[in-house]
Design an enzyme around this catalytic site. Structure first.
Site, PDB file in Angstrom:
ATOM      1  CG  HIS A   1      -6.001   2.154   5.256  1.00 32.47           C
ATOM      2  ND1 HIS A   1      -5.584   3.199   6.090  1.00 32.47           N
ATOM      3  CD2 HIS A   1      -4.838   1.096   5.002  1.00 32.47           C
ATOM      4  CE1 HIS A   1      -4.209   2.705   6.235  1.00 32.47           C
ATOM      5  NE2 HIS A   1      -3.968   1.736   5.834  1.00 32.47           N
TER       6      HIS A   1
ATOM      7  N   GLY B   1       2.714  -1.307   4.382  1.00 28.33           N
ATOM      8  CA  GLY B   1       2.714   0.213   3.910  1.00 28.33           C
ATOM      9  C   GLY B   1       4.093   0.937   3.525  1.00 28.33           C
ATOM     10  N   GLY B   2       4.862   1.172   4.629  1.00 28.32           N
ATOM     11  CA  GLY B   2       6.178   1.822   4.516  1.00 28.32           C
ATOM     12  C   GLY B   2       7.114   1.235   3.757  1.00 28.32           C
TER      13      GLY B   2
ATOM     14  CB  SER C   1       5.043  -1.424  12.007  1.00 28.42           C
ATOM     15  OG  SER C   1       4.760  -0.328  12.180  1.00 28.42           O
TER      16      SER C   1
ATOM     17  CD  GLU D   1      -3.068   5.648   6.484  1.00 27.57           C
ATOM     18  OE1 GLU D   1      -2.817   5.580   5.299  1.00 27.57           O
ATOM     19  OE2 GLU D   1      -2.107   5.239   7.272  1.00 27.57           O
TER      20      GLU D   1
ATOM     21  CD  GLU E   1      -3.517  -2.470   7.531  1.00 28.70           C
ATOM     22  OE1 GLU E   1      -2.531  -2.483   6.941  1.00 28.70           O
ATOM     23  OE2 GLU E   1      -4.094  -1.535   7.068  1.00 28.70           O
TER      24      GLU E   1
ATOM     25  N   GLY F   1       2.393   2.365  10.717  1.00 28.23           N
ATOM     26  CA  GLY F   1       3.397   3.299  10.578  1.00 28.23           C
ATOM     27  C   GLY F   1       3.940   3.877  11.730  1.00 28.23           C
TER      28      GLY F   1
ATOM     29  CG  ASN G   1      -1.678   1.326   1.299  1.00 29.89           C
ATOM     30  OD1 ASN G   1      -1.747   2.088   0.557  1.00 29.89           O
ATOM     31  ND2 ASN G   1      -2.212   1.287   2.586  1.00 29.89           N
ATOM     32  CD1 TRP G   2       3.500   1.072  -2.912  1.00 28.09           C
ATOM     33  CD2 TRP G   2       3.703   2.523  -4.835  1.00 28.09           C
ATOM     34  NE1 TRP G   2       4.257   0.522  -3.910  1.00 28.09           N
ATOM     35  CE2 TRP G   2       4.415   1.415  -5.040  1.00 28.09           C
ATOM     36  CE3 TRP G   2       3.652   3.407  -5.892  1.00 28.09           C
ATOM     37  CZ2 TRP G   2       5.094   1.027  -6.087  1.00 28.09           C
ATOM     38  CZ3 TRP G   2       4.140   3.170  -6.854  1.00 28.09           C
ATOM     39  CH2 TRP G   2       5.131   1.951  -7.450  1.00 28.09           C
ATOM     40  CE  LYS G   3      -0.031   3.681   4.595  1.00 25.59           C
ATOM     41  NZ  LYS G   3      -0.222   3.557   5.904  1.00 25.59           N
TER      42      LYS G   3
END
Ligand code: PGA
Length: 249
Positions: free
Chosen positions: A95, A232-233, A211, A97, A165, A171, A10-12
């Site tokens: 998600h 993600g990251g 994470s 966010e 999640e 993150g 997930n590149w966001k």
């Protein structure tokens, strides 16, 4: 579970053509094992390019959200039909966010899930508890509500992916313990079984996100309760992402 492991990046709101090309370069050096499914979810403007670039490689493309209507006066929004036309096969929905910054409530997420399925996109449905819910032993109650508002009759015999999640792990560099992950994943599978029966519950994919990194992924990804990860990251660094894939036995 005998289902293939699924690793989704997930590149966001990050990355672009440069990162797509870096992935392409790495793909020429790393052959993805046949029993691992890989999905990259770049921002919307790159979906078409990404699906063209990876068409013949073992990487499919997902979006990070979609609107719940097919079309209409919704300035700035994108429909699942448009995403599918650009080559997406999956879409992340719910998600945290999106839930937090755009007030995506459970009933809206359900509408989005239905719309995605109508466009033949497989929804990756995110659920998770906040830190205070965790501390107050509310995790299962919160997850059950999030699950049951989406897993209605209309999804019987339909493919969906559940991503557990924990919000406090996204993150932050903190991951849930393997005991917590296994406990929650078992609960999710039991809930799916209660709603749709044993066959669908066995085939449902339940992945973990929060994470996930190279150095903590081995134990998580090789647990029989865990069918993959939403990353993600670490998905912004192709070397790290492929190194996570390498942790799968
Ligand atoms: P993270 O993000 O791996 O950076 O924690 C996961 C996610 O938000 O899906």
């Amino acid at each position: 579970m005998s289902v293939n492991k699924l690793i989704a990046g997930n590149w966001k709101m990050n990355g672009g053509l440069g990162l797509l090309n870096l992935y392409l370069e790495k793909c020429s050096k790393f052959s993805i094992p046949k029993n691992i499914e890989v999905i990259l979810c770049p921002p919307h403007p790159y979906i078409k390019t990404a699906s063209n670039l990876f068409e013949n490689l073992q990487i499919r493309i997902g979006a990070q959200d979609c609107h719940h209507e097919v079309d209409g006066a919704f300035t700035g929004d994108v429909s699942s039909k448009m995403l599918a036309a650009c080559g997406a096969s999956h879409v992340i929905l719910g998600h945290s966010e999106r839930r937090n910054f755009y007030q995506h409530e459970n009933d809206l997420i359900y509408k989005k899930v239905l719309n995605a399925i109508e466009s033949s996109l497989t929804p990756i449905i995110c659920i998770g508890e906040t830190l205070s819910e965790l501390k107050n032993n509310q995790t299962l109650k919160v997850l059950e509500l999030q699950l049951k508002s989406v897993l209605q009759d209309t999804l019987k015999n339909t493919e969906f992916i559940i991503a557990y999640e924990p919000i406090w792990a996204i993150g932050t560099g903190k991951t849930a313990s393997i005991e917590q992950i296994n406990y929650v994943h078992k609960f999710i599978r039991e809930t799916i079984k209660e709603i749709y029966g044993i066959a669908q519950s066995k085939n449902a994919r339940i992945i973990y996100g929060g994470s996930v990194k190279d150095d903590n992924s081995k134990e998580i990804l090789n647990s029989p309760e865990v069918n993959g990860a939403l990353i993600g990251g670490a998905s912004l660094i192709p070397d790290d992402f492929f190194s996570i894939l390498n942790q799968i036995d």
